[in-house]
Design a protein around this motif. Structure first.
Motif, PDB file in Angstrom:
ATOM      1  N   LEU A 158      10.410  -4.873   7.463  1.00  0.00           N
ATOM      2  CA  LEU A 158      10.533  -3.420   7.578  1.00  0.00           C
ATOM      3  C   LEU A 158       9.791  -2.725   6.445  1.00  0.00           C
ATOM      4  N   GLY A 159       9.935  -3.262   5.225  1.00  0.00           N
ATOM      5  CA  GLY A 159       9.234  -2.691   4.079  1.00  0.00           C
ATOM      6  C   GLY A 159       7.726  -2.715   4.268  1.00  0.00           C
ATOM      7  N   MET A 160       7.190  -3.811   4.838  1.00  0.00           N
ATOM      8  CA  MET A 160       5.743  -3.910   5.082  1.00  0.00           C
ATOM      9  C   MET A 160       5.297  -2.848   6.084  1.00  0.00           C
ATOM     10  N   VAL A 161       6.087  -2.646   7.129  1.00  0.00           N
ATOM     11  CA  VAL A 161       5.739  -1.641   8.132  1.00  0.00           C
ATOM     12  C   VAL A 161       5.747  -0.234   7.518  1.00  0.00           C
ATOM     13  N   LEU A 162       6.786   0.071   6.754  1.00  0.00           N
ATOM     14  CA  LEU A 162       6.874   1.396   6.127  1.00  0.00           C
ATOM     15  C   LEU A 162       5.735   1.609   5.133  1.00  0.00           C
ATOM     16  N   LEU A 163       5.422   0.579   4.353  1.00  0.00           N
ATOM     17  CA  LEU A 163       4.311   0.691   3.404  1.00  0.00           C
ATOM     18  C   LEU A 163       2.986   0.910   4.110  1.00  0.00           C
ATOM     19  N   SER A 164       2.809   0.255   5.248  1.00  0.00           N
ATOM     20  CA  SER A 164       1.556   0.422   5.985  1.00  0.00           C
ATOM     21  C   SER A 164       1.398   1.856   6.486  1.00  0.00           C
ATOM     22  N   LEU A 165       2.515   2.523   6.711  1.00  0.00           N
ATOM     23  CA  LEU A 165       2.475   3.893   7.223  1.00  0.00           C
ATOM     24  C   LEU A 165       2.426   4.947   6.125  1.00  0.00           C
ATOM     25  N   PHE A 166       3.136   4.681   4.993  1.00  0.00           N
ATOM     26  CA  PHE A 166       3.327   5.747   4.004  1.00  0.00           C
ATOM     27  C   PHE A 166       2.871   5.369   2.587  1.00  0.00           C
ATOM     28  N   SER A 167       2.117   4.282   2.436  1.00  0.00           N
ATOM     29  CA  SER A 167       1.733   3.860   1.083  1.00  0.00           C
ATOM     30  C   SER A 167       0.843   4.879   0.387  1.00  0.00           C
ATOM     31  N   HIS A 168       0.158   5.725   1.165  1.00  0.00           N
ATOM     32  CA  HIS A 168      -0.715   6.730   0.540  1.00  0.00           C
ATOM     33  C   HIS A 168       0.085   7.696  -0.334  1.00  0.00           C
ATOM     34  N   ARG A 169       1.371   7.800  -0.072  1.00  0.00           N
ATOM     35  CA  ARG A 169       2.207   8.705  -0.863  1.00  0.00           C
ATOM     36  C   ARG A 169       2.539   8.119  -2.237  1.00  0.00           C
ATOM     37  N   LEU A 170       2.344   6.791  -2.382  1.00  0.00           N
ATOM     38  CA  LEU A 170       2.656   6.161  -3.669  1.00  0.00           C
ATOM     39  C   LEU A 170       1.506   6.265  -4.662  1.00  0.00           C
ATOM     40  N   LYS A 171       0.344   6.671  -4.161  1.00  0.00           N
ATOM     41  CA  LYS A 171      -0.846   6.881  -4.989  1.00  0.00           C
ATOM     42  C   LYS A 171      -1.195   5.645  -5.800  1.00  0.00           C
ATOM     43  N   LYS A 172      -1.236   5.730  -7.118  1.00  0.00           N
ATOM     44  CA  LYS A 172      -1.773   4.655  -7.941  1.00  0.00           C
ATOM     45  C   LYS A 172      -0.943   3.380  -7.896  1.00  0.00           C
ATOM     46  N   ILE A 173       0.356   3.501  -7.756  1.00  0.00           N
ATOM     47  CA  ILE A 173       1.185   2.299  -7.764  1.00  0.00           C
ATOM     48  C   ILE A 173       1.308   1.660  -6.372  1.00  0.00           C
ATOM     49  N   GLY A 174       0.661   2.291  -5.379  1.00  0.00           N
ATOM     50  CA  GLY A 174       0.773   1.806  -4.013  1.00  0.00           C
ATOM     51  C   GLY A 174       0.298   0.385  -3.827  1.00  0.00           C
ATOM     52  N   ASP A 175      -0.860   0.067  -4.370  1.00  0.00           N
ATOM     53  CA  ASP A 175      -1.421  -1.277  -4.213  1.00  0.00           C
ATOM     54  C   ASP A 175      -0.536  -2.325  -4.861  1.00  0.00           C
ATOM     55  N   ARG A 176       0.006  -1.996  -6.014  1.00  0.00           N
ATOM     56  CA  ARG A 176       0.866  -2.940  -6.726  1.00  0.00           C
ATOM     57  C   ARG A 176       2.143  -3.215  -5.934  1.00  0.00           C
ATOM     58  N   VAL A 177       2.731  -2.163  -5.391  1.00  0.00           N
ATOM     59  CA  VAL A 177       3.947  -2.324  -4.581  1.00  0.00           C
ATOM     60  C   VAL A 177       3.643  -3.146  -3.335  1.00  0.00           C
ATOM     61  N   LYS A 178       2.518  -2.846  -2.689  1.00  0.00           N
ATOM     62  CA  LYS A 178       2.119  -3.609  -1.503  1.00  0.00           C
ATOM     63  C   LYS A 178       2.003  -5.098  -1.809  1.00  0.00           C
ATOM     64  N   THR A 179       1.354  -5.409  -2.918  1.00  0.00           N
ATOM     65  CA  THR A 179       1.142  -6.812  -3.274  1.00  0.00           C
ATOM     66  C   THR A 179       2.463  -7.516  -3.567  1.00  0.00           C
ATOM     67  N   ILE A 180       3.381  -6.825  -4.250  1.00  0.00           N
ATOM     68  CA  ILE A 180       4.695  -7.416  -4.555  1.00  0.00           C
ATOM     69  C   ILE A 180       5.452  -7.723  -3.269  1.00  0.00           C
ATOM     70  N   VAL A 181       5.471  -6.774  -2.334  1.00  0.00           N
ATOM     71  CA  VAL A 181       6.173  -6.984  -1.061  1.00  0.00           C
ATOM     72  C   VAL A 181       5.464  -8.059  -0.247  1.00  0.00           C
ATOM     73  N   PHE A 182       4.139  -8.040  -0.258  1.00  0.00           N
ATOM     74  CA  PHE A 182       3.327  -9.040   0.455  1.00  0.00           C
ATOM     75  C   PHE A 182       3.649 -10.446  -0.045  1.00  0.00           C
ATOM     76  N   LEU A 183       3.667 -10.633  -1.360  1.00  0.00           N
ATOM     77  CA  LEU A 183       3.960 -11.955  -1.931  1.00  0.00           C
ATOM     78  C   LEU A 183       5.403 -12.362  -1.665  1.00  0.00           C
ATOM     79  N   SER A 184       6.306 -11.395  -1.680  1.00  0.00           N
ATOM     80  CA  SER A 184       7.710 -11.694  -1.373  1.00  0.00           C
ATOM     81  C   SER A 184       7.861 -12.179   0.060  1.00  0.00           C
TER      82      SER A 184
END
Length: 416
Positions: free
Chosen positions: A42-68
């Protein structure tokens, strides 16, 4: 790339794993782990839709969830397969190359030559093997086919796994290599989106996950090869030459990348051939250090197992099998028996040499890593198709090389 595309693809590729395999070595269903799995999905789906709102930390959060997500899918499945094998039988849910690797390591510890010994009386003998739908004696019982680095590297895992876990499984070395590929690609690619997508496609390819879990050797060779090319691109030439030597001693598959590695190395030093020859010497010395002890121990046994076994040039050689040209010849009656000798090398040379020449020419037009991968993949495709065997895992390895070529091309263009 469409924002979030890498995450959606990862979700689709990772989705079947916990639903198809056990994800924890216990009786019953690990519902808490499944809850985490669904939460991460669910987190991956939400990030794929709204990660642009996280701006600079978006990529880091994506990678953490991806690796998890990788941790609770691929790695839990591999962990469970390893533990369950130890509580059931030596040959439970594992490929025969792992059984042979472990037996070969025991031979080394006992002072026996793994390239000379047969493997009757080891767990490999109990592993089910069939040809043309009939159970027959596994030809691997007579030969240890893998080059020395595949045999020797796992000892670095063995010395820690025995005191820590009380057992050793050859797939622990593959887990190391999988982690290595993940770290390497995340560091190598400028675009983290491309890196995550590449990792997902290489490691979670539906046709290849089964082979990864059961322990086929391709991922081991791929890691050392990728590391050597990464170091080459970063101009760490000495380390690259050493690691490339190790990759050559990981699996015969890598041997056919040599023309492209050498041309790439030459291109970097074409104005200083002395340096080029020095790195060639380092590369060759690395190979010699690994090969010489076994060659001096019994040269005939080493050549028989590592070279002649796969080419059908020795007794109990590898059979003609898979989906390649050899099976076309068998189907039309030009070859009557799967263990018969046929000069496939002539076809490989006639078709492979022009492909290598074309690949080198294409690389030199505009040197880049993606062109190196592409030339190697095309060469290996020809060599494998016109060899004695072109099996399912070989198709997967080629797919991984083409994926790496395509994604590296796009990453390089994004840099420009």
């Amino acid at each position: 790339m469409v924002p979030g595309f890498d995450l959606i693809v990862t979700v689709l590729l990772a989705l079947p794993l916990p639903l198809k395999y056990k994800i924890f070595p216990m009786e019953g269903t690990p519902y808490l782990l499944f809850a985490l799995y669904f939460l991460l999905m669910l987190g991956m789906v939400l990030l794929s839709l709204f990660s642009h709102r996280l701006k600079k930390i978006g990529d880091r959060v994506k990678t953490i969830v991806f690796l998890s997500l990788l941790a609770v899918t691929l790695f839990t499945v591999m962990y469970t397969a390893i533990v369950d094998r130890k509580t059931t039988s030596d040959f439970y849910s594992v490929h025969d190359i792992i059984l042979q690797q472990e037996a070969a390591m025991r031979y080394v510890l006992e002072g026996k030559n793994p390239y000379k010994e047969t493997y009757f009386g080891t767990p490999l003998e109990k592993w089910h093997y069939a040809e043309d739908g009939k159970e027959v004696i596994n030809p691997a019982l007579y030969h240890f086919v893998m080059p020395p680095w595949y045999l020797l590297f796992p000892f670095s895992i063995y010395i820690f796994s025995i005191p820590l876990f009380g057992f050793f499984d050859g797939r622990l070395a593959l887990v190391f290599c999988i982690v290595g590929i993940i770290v390497l690609l995340l560091k190598w690619f400028k675009s983290q989106e491309f890196a995550r997508l590449t990792i997902a496609m290489v490691l979670l390819l539906p046709s290849g996950v089964d082979y990864l879990i059961e322990g086929r050797s391709d991922i081991f060779a791929l890691f050392w090869f990728l590391l050597s090319i990464f170091l080459l691109e970063k101009k760490k030439f000495f380390l690259s030459a050493v690691i490339y030597g190790l990759s050559l001693m990981s699996k015969q598959t890598i041997w056919f990348s040599a023309p492209f590695y050498l041309v790439a190395l030459w291109y970097e030093h074409k104005h200083s051939l002395r340096r080029f020859y020095w790195y060639i010497f380092v590369l060759c010395l690395t190979c010699l250090v690994l090969v010489t002890p076994f060659f001096l121990w019994d040269a005939g046994a080493f050549i028989n197992s590592v070279i002649l076994y796969v080419s059908g040039g020795t007794a109990n050689g590898y059979p003609i099998s898979g989906y390649g040209f050899g099976m076309v010849l068998r189907q039309f009656g030009f070859i009557q028996e799967s263990h018969a000798y046929f000069p496939f090398v002539l076809l490989q040379l006639a078709i492979g040499v022009p492909v290598i020449a074309g690949g080198v020419w294409y690389y030199l037009r505009k040197p880049s890593v993606w062109r190196l991968f592409f030339g190697y993949a095309m060469t290996l495709a020809v060599v494998w198709y016109f060899s004695r065997y072109f099996n399912n895992s070989h198709v997967v390895f080629l797919a991984q090389l083409f994926i790496l070529s395509f994604m590296k091309k796009n990453d390089e263009q994004s840099k420009a």
